[in-house]
Design a protein around this motif. Structure first.
Motif, PDB file in Angstrom:
ATOM      1  N   SER A   1       4.233  28.658  -0.362  1.00  0.00           N
ATOM      2  CA  SER A   1       5.090  28.091   0.682  1.00  0.00           C
ATOM      3  C   SER A   1       6.063  29.131   1.209  1.00  0.00           C
ATOM      4  CB  SER A   1       5.861  26.884   0.138  1.00  0.00           C
ATOM      5  OG  SER A   1       6.684  27.263  -0.953  1.00  0.00           O
TER       6      SER A   1
ATOM      7  N   ARG B   1       9.016  27.884   3.735  1.00  0.00           N
ATOM      8  CA  ARG B   1      10.285  27.321   4.207  1.00  0.00           C
ATOM      9  C   ARG B   1      11.341  27.226   3.109  1.00  0.00           C
ATOM     10  NH1 ARG B   1      12.903  22.408   4.981  1.00  0.00           N
ATOM     11  NH2 ARG B   1      14.103  22.285   6.917  1.00  0.00           N
ATOM     12  N   ARG B   2      11.024  26.556   2.007  1.00  0.00           N
ATOM     13  CA  ARG B   2      12.015  26.416   0.946  1.00  0.00           C
ATOM     14  C   ARG B   2      12.394  27.764   0.331  1.00  0.00           C
ATOM     15  NH1 ARG B   2      12.662  22.113  -4.022  1.00  0.00           N
ATOM     16  NH2 ARG B   2      13.952  23.451  -5.356  1.00  0.00           N
TER      17      ARG B   2
ATOM     18  N   GLY C   1      13.703  28.429  -5.583  1.00  0.00           N
ATOM     19  CA  GLY C   1      13.102  28.380  -4.257  1.00  0.00           C
ATOM     20  C   GLY C   1      11.644  27.987  -4.246  1.00  0.00           C
TER      21      GLY C   1
END
Length: 231
Positions: free
Chosen positions: A63, A65-66, A206
């Motif tokens: 991922s 975004r986070r 994160g």
């Protein structure tokens, strides 16, 4: 975690790749090849992780975004620390480092966005917060000390060659000036191991390596920029 022959072989190959990479980058290759070596080694490590059966999430690469948001928050905290160091005269010696030389703007851009980003941060985060923890069984669902500590220990060993020059930092010299080089080297490696645990916490928070990449890059590139500004 089930230890298959494929996973064990990938772990051994990853350690050998890292040993070869740091030797080539610090002792053999010319300066321009430093980031190239880092990128190639990072790609090899990701391939080893995937061949061993690690998912993209296991490697911290699933991922954006986070991890980006958490990493930017961490980078902001690092910037605050730099601001405090600038505001307190007694702390400025931390950034007086004889290793930085006297680079102009173009050279500083190369050092931060070339050597540091691709030759240091990318390979170290992919390796020590991504592939090695993944191969050792770390997951983002829960904090697991054994794989994190093993990865941190290897991160400390990774700094064996760079740590030989740690005494050229003004603050280190002021405190440990008469200390034998080998002792300083061991202390620097231990400090790197502790930093590795801290960086893994950002990766864990994160849910991705990008978070620790942003914190690591801000720390190294910011520290270098301050050292140049205060030379």
């Amino acid at each position: 975690m089930s230890w298959s022959a494929r996973r064990v072989s990938a772990l051994v190959a990853a350690v050998v790749t890292l040993a070869a990479s740091t030797t080539l980058a610090n002792r053999v290759l010319p300066g321009w090849a430093y980031p190239v070596c880092g990128v190639v080694a990072a790609l090899v490590l990701v391939a080893l992780g995937r061949v061993a059966g690690c998912s993209w999430a296991d490697l911290g690469l699933s991922s954006v975004r986070r991890p980006a948001l958490v990493g930017l928050a961490g980078a902001a905290l690092v910037a605050v620390v730099f601001g405090i160091a600038l505001a307190v005269p007694g702390l400025r010696t931390v950034y007086q480092d004889g290793r930085v030389g006297d680079p102009d703007f173009a050279q500083l851009l190369w050092l931060t966005c070339g050597r540091i980003l691709f030759g240091t941060v990318l390979i170290e985060e992919i390796a020590f917060r991504g592939v090695l923890p993944g191969l050792l069984g770390a997951t983002d669902e829960r904090w697991s000390w054994p794989p994190i500590l093993w990865s941190a220990a290897l991160f400390g060993l990774w700094h064996a060659l760079p740590a030989l020059a740690i005494g050229r930092n003004a603050a280190v010299h002021a405190v440990f000036g008469a200390t034998p080089v080998v002792v300083l080297q061991v202390l620097a490696m231990a400090a790197a191991g502790v930093a590795g645990i801290f960086l893994h916490w950002w990766r864990h928070l994160g849910r991705g390596v990008l978070a620790s990449v942003l914190v690591h890059f801000t720390t190294n590139a910011g520290g270098l920029t301050l050292a140049v500004a205060m030379r």
